[in-house]
Scaffold this motif. Sequence first.
Motif, PDB file in Angstrom:
ATOM      1  N   LYS A 148       0.836  -1.203   0.000  1.00 28.17           N
ATOM      2  CA  LYS A 148       0.000   0.000   0.000  1.00 28.17           C
ATOM      3  C   LYS A 148       0.871   1.252   0.000  1.00 28.17           C
ATOM      4  O   LYS A 148       1.873   1.339   0.699  1.00 28.17           O
ATOM      5  CB  LYS A 148      -0.899  -0.003   1.233  1.00 28.17           C
ATOM      6  N   LYS A 149       0.501   2.215  -0.816  1.00 26.96           N
ATOM      7  CA  LYS A 149       1.187   3.501  -0.882  1.00 26.96           C
ATOM      8  C   LYS A 149       0.227   4.595  -0.425  1.00 26.96           C
ATOM      9  O   LYS A 149      -0.949   4.600  -0.812  1.00 26.96           O
ATOM     10  CB  LYS A 149       1.649   3.809  -2.305  1.00 26.96           C
ATOM     11  N   GLU A 150       0.720   5.535   0.363  1.00 33.90           N
ATOM     12  CA  GLU A 150      -0.144   6.636   0.791  1.00 33.90           C
ATOM     13  C   GLU A 150      -0.539   7.509  -0.399  1.00 33.90           C
ATOM     14  O   GLU A 150      -1.677   7.958  -0.516  1.00 33.90           O
ATOM     15  CB  GLU A 150       0.560   7.504   1.836  1.00 33.90           C
ATOM     16  N   CYS A 151       0.411   7.742  -1.304  1.00 34.51           N
ATOM     17  CA  CYS A 151       0.166   8.655  -2.422  1.00 34.51           C
ATOM     18  C   CYS A 151       0.827   8.115  -3.683  1.00 34.51           C
ATOM     19  O   CYS A 151       1.973   7.662  -3.663  1.00 34.51           O
ATOM     20  CB  CYS A 151       0.726  10.043  -2.092  1.00 34.51           C
ATOM     21  N   VAL A 152       0.099   8.146  -4.778  1.00 39.96           N
ATOM     22  CA  VAL A 152       0.600   7.759  -6.098  1.00 39.96           C
ATOM     23  C   VAL A 152       0.514   8.981  -7.009  1.00 39.96           C
ATOM     24  O   VAL A 152      -0.466   9.743  -6.949  1.00 39.96           O
ATOM     25  CB  VAL A 152      -0.242   6.597  -6.679  1.00 39.96           C
ATOM     26  N   ALA A 153       1.534   9.190  -7.838  1.00 37.52           N
ATOM     27  CA  ALA A 153       1.521  10.293  -8.797  1.00 37.52           C
ATOM     28  C   ALA A 153       1.177   9.782 -10.182  1.00 37.52           C
ATOM     29  O   ALA A 153       1.658   8.731 -10.602  1.00 37.52           O
ATOM     30  CB  ALA A 153       2.879  10.990  -8.823  1.00 37.52           C
ATOM     31  N   PHE A 187      11.791  17.359 -14.703  1.00 38.84           N
ATOM     32  CA  PHE A 187      11.398  18.229 -13.589  1.00 38.84           C
ATOM     33  C   PHE A 187      10.289  17.611 -12.739  1.00 38.84           C
ATOM     34  O   PHE A 187      10.455  17.488 -11.528  1.00 38.84           O
ATOM     35  CB  PHE A 187      11.057  19.626 -14.112  1.00 38.84           C
ATOM     36  N   PRO A 188       9.158  17.194 -13.308  1.00 39.59           N
ATOM     37  CA  PRO A 188       8.167  16.546 -12.439  1.00 39.59           C
ATOM     38  C   PRO A 188       8.641  15.218 -11.860  1.00 39.59           C
ATOM     39  O   PRO A 188       8.310  14.896 -10.711  1.00 39.59           O
ATOM     40  CB  PRO A 188       6.942  16.358 -13.346  1.00 39.59           C
ATOM     41  N   LEU A 189       9.424  14.433 -12.613  1.00 28.66           N
ATOM     42  CA  LEU A 189       9.937  13.172 -12.068  1.00 28.66           C
ATOM     43  C   LEU A 189      10.871  13.435 -10.882  1.00 28.66           C
ATOM     44  O   LEU A 189      10.801  12.755  -9.851  1.00 28.66           O
ATOM     45  CB  LEU A 189      10.682  12.373 -13.140  1.00 28.66           C
ATOM     46  N   SER A 190      11.749  14.420 -11.014  1.00 27.52           N
ATOM     47  CA  SER A 190      12.652  14.758  -9.912  1.00 27.52           C
ATOM     48  C   SER A 190      11.882  15.312  -8.729  1.00 27.52           C
ATOM     49  O   SER A 190      12.200  15.021  -7.569  1.00 27.52           O
ATOM     50  CB  SER A 190      13.704  15.770 -10.391  1.00 27.52           C
ATOM     51  N   ASN A 191      10.852  16.116  -8.994  1.00 31.06           N
ATOM     52  CA  ASN A 191      10.016  16.635  -7.910  1.00 31.06           C
ATOM     53  C   ASN A 191       9.382  15.486  -7.128  1.00 31.06           C
ATOM     54  O   ASN A 191       9.270  15.541  -5.901  1.00 31.06           O
ATOM     55  CB  ASN A 191       8.926  17.548  -8.461  1.00 31.06           C
ATOM     56  N   CYS A 192       8.945  14.454  -7.845  1.00 30.50           N
ATOM     57  CA  CYS A 192       8.311  13.309  -7.167  1.00 30.50           C
ATOM     58  C   CYS A 192       9.273  12.655  -6.193  1.00 30.50           C
ATOM     59  O   CYS A 192       8.952  12.476  -5.011  1.00 30.50           O
ATOM     60  CB  CYS A 192       7.819  12.282  -8.200  1.00 30.50           C
ATOM     61  N   ILE A 193      10.452  12.268  -6.669  1.00 30.84           N
ATOM     62  CA  ILE A 193      11.360  11.533  -5.786  1.00 30.84           C
ATOM     63  C   ILE A 193      11.892  12.431  -4.679  1.00 30.84           C
ATOM     64  O   ILE A 193      12.079  11.996  -3.539  1.00 30.84           O
ATOM     65  CB  ILE A 193      12.508  10.873  -6.592  1.00 30.84           C
ATOM     66  N   ASN A 194      12.117  13.721  -4.966  1.00 30.56           N
ATOM     67  CA  ASN A 194      12.549  14.653  -3.924  1.00 30.56           C
ATOM     68  C   ASN A 194      11.452  14.882  -2.885  1.00 30.56           C
ATOM     69  O   ASN A 194      11.741  15.255  -1.742  1.00 30.56           O
ATOM     70  CB  ASN A 194      12.965  15.989  -4.531  1.00 30.56           C
ATOM     71  N   SER A 195      10.196  14.664  -3.271  1.00 32.12           N
ATOM     72  CA  SER A 195       9.057  14.837  -2.357  1.00 32.12           C
ATOM     73  C   SER A 195       8.704  13.556  -1.624  1.00 32.12           C
ATOM     74  O   SER A 195       7.739  13.528  -0.860  1.00 32.12           O
ATOM     75  CB  SER A 195       7.829  15.320  -3.140  1.00 32.12           C
ATOM     76  N   GLY A 196       9.437  12.481  -1.892  1.00 24.14           N
ATOM     77  CA  GLY A 196       9.158  11.218  -1.219  1.00 24.14           C
ATOM     78  C   GLY A 196       8.068  10.390  -1.866  1.00 24.14           C
ATOM     79  O   GLY A 196       7.556   9.443  -1.270  1.00 24.14           O
ATOM     80  N   ASN A 215       5.036  17.046  -1.149  1.00 22.97           N
ATOM     81  CA  ASN A 215       4.703  16.597   0.198  1.00 22.97           C
ATOM     82  C   ASN A 215       4.129  17.742   1.034  1.00 22.97           C
ATOM     83  O   ASN A 215       3.221  17.540   1.840  1.00 22.97           O
ATOM     84  CB  ASN A 215       5.938  16.000   0.880  1.00 22.97           C
ATOM     85  N   LYS A 216       4.644  18.966   0.836  1.00 22.99           N
ATOM     86  CA  LYS A 216       4.081  20.132   1.528  1.00 22.99           C
ATOM     87  C   LYS A 216       2.644  20.359   1.079  1.00 22.99           C
ATOM     88  O   LYS A 216       1.766  20.687   1.884  1.00 22.99           O
ATOM     89  CB  LYS A 216       4.921  21.378   1.249  1.00 22.99           C
ATOM     90  N   MET A 217       2.398  20.196  -0.207  1.00 23.56           N
ATOM     91  CA  MET A 217       1.041  20.352  -0.727  1.00 23.56           C
ATOM     92  C   MET A 217       0.125  19.269  -0.178  1.00 23.56           C
ATOM     93  O   MET A 217      -1.040  19.528   0.156  1.00 23.56           O
ATOM     94  CB  MET A 217       1.079  20.318  -2.255  1.00 23.56           C
TER      95      MET A 217
END
Length: 400
Positions: free
Chosen positions: A4-9, A43-52, A137-139
């Motif tokens: 289970k994942k809390e959030c999926v992009a 950019f969005p892929l890096s944002n994902c991994i940097n956001s956990g 993650n902040k969002m």
Amino acid sequence: MFNKKECVAMLLAGGQGSRLYALTQTVAKPAVPFGGKYRIIDFPLSNCINSGIDTVGVLTQYQPLVLNEYIGNGQPWDLDRIHGGVHVLPPYEKASGANWYSGTANAIYQNIPFIERYDPEYVVVLSGDHIYKMDYNKMLNFHKEKNADATIAVLDVPKEEASRFGIMITDDEDNIIDFEEKPKHPRSTLASMGIYIFTWEKLKAYLIANEEDKEASKDFGKNIIPDMREAGEKLVAYRFDGYWKDVGTIDSLWEANMDLINPNIPIDLYDPAWKIYSRNPVMPPQSIGEHAAIQNSMVTEGSCIDGSVEFSMISDSVTVEEGAVIYDSILMPGCVVKKGAKVEYAIVGENSVIGENAQIGARPETIEDKDSWGVAVVGHSLKISEGAVVAPKAIISEDI
């Protein structure tokens, strides 16, 4: 079901990108080179991994080959996971038949089974054609604090630009009380960035209802968001105050590249706490020849420069020969500019060759009719012959 994942992009990367013309004839828009050593989707892929967020579905459709090859197993972005990771999701044939994605909402709808494998509480929906650095993650924490059903990232834009965007009207607590799609007379300057976080069970219900409505256009901005608002769901606006650029047009793509070499523009590619990752082959260092003159530019490894380069973005494996002049331009990977050629206010696509003494584009001060001036574009893998002229604003998609 996987872990289970809390959030999926879910990253929407299937658009045709028709406003980029020759640059997207053979390449999906998110795979267009950017910033010397990146592609837009980095950019969005890096944002994902940097956001956990370590589970990402990339929805592809138009000209997906380069994009699919580039993403591969996701290793450059640390998204090569046994449970989760990055998954390329093209339309596929089901028992009921095969369907192209017919809109942003339909694309997510068709991939409900993928999302359900991870049983998430939340789904973040992203676009594949924006340049920005953002902590999702902040969002997500904001979404939870507000107990929202949907959270929409917004950017405060100048009043004169507001009519280009979907505009959110909010109350004092950032609840969205109304929504206008590209209004002629905007009542707010809070523009939707096309970045959404949904509570999954709510979103799934609206996706199914939208799909069953044969008259609906299967789009988040036109259907899902307005339907949720009209039904009284809790929609909130998350205010973002960093750099963000939609690079869906020639001018905006050129401007975003130029922003990277402008010290007054706040997008930092050198921040070790928030790296932008990319898949790049190992290259030798830049070679700067004895006749080279370089000013206010970014020059990527593997390039050989022996001409003059000013205020320009030079990608990997580019060659600029002696006497060539590059000014306020973007040279994408592998292109060659021969002796005496001038490239001014232009974008030259991957692996294209500009012949000796050719002229691509022009400086605006040399053009009397300012309406006829604009960024010139040479598409990918083209040959521009010796002495040829490509006028400002021209878009070239075949050899000259």
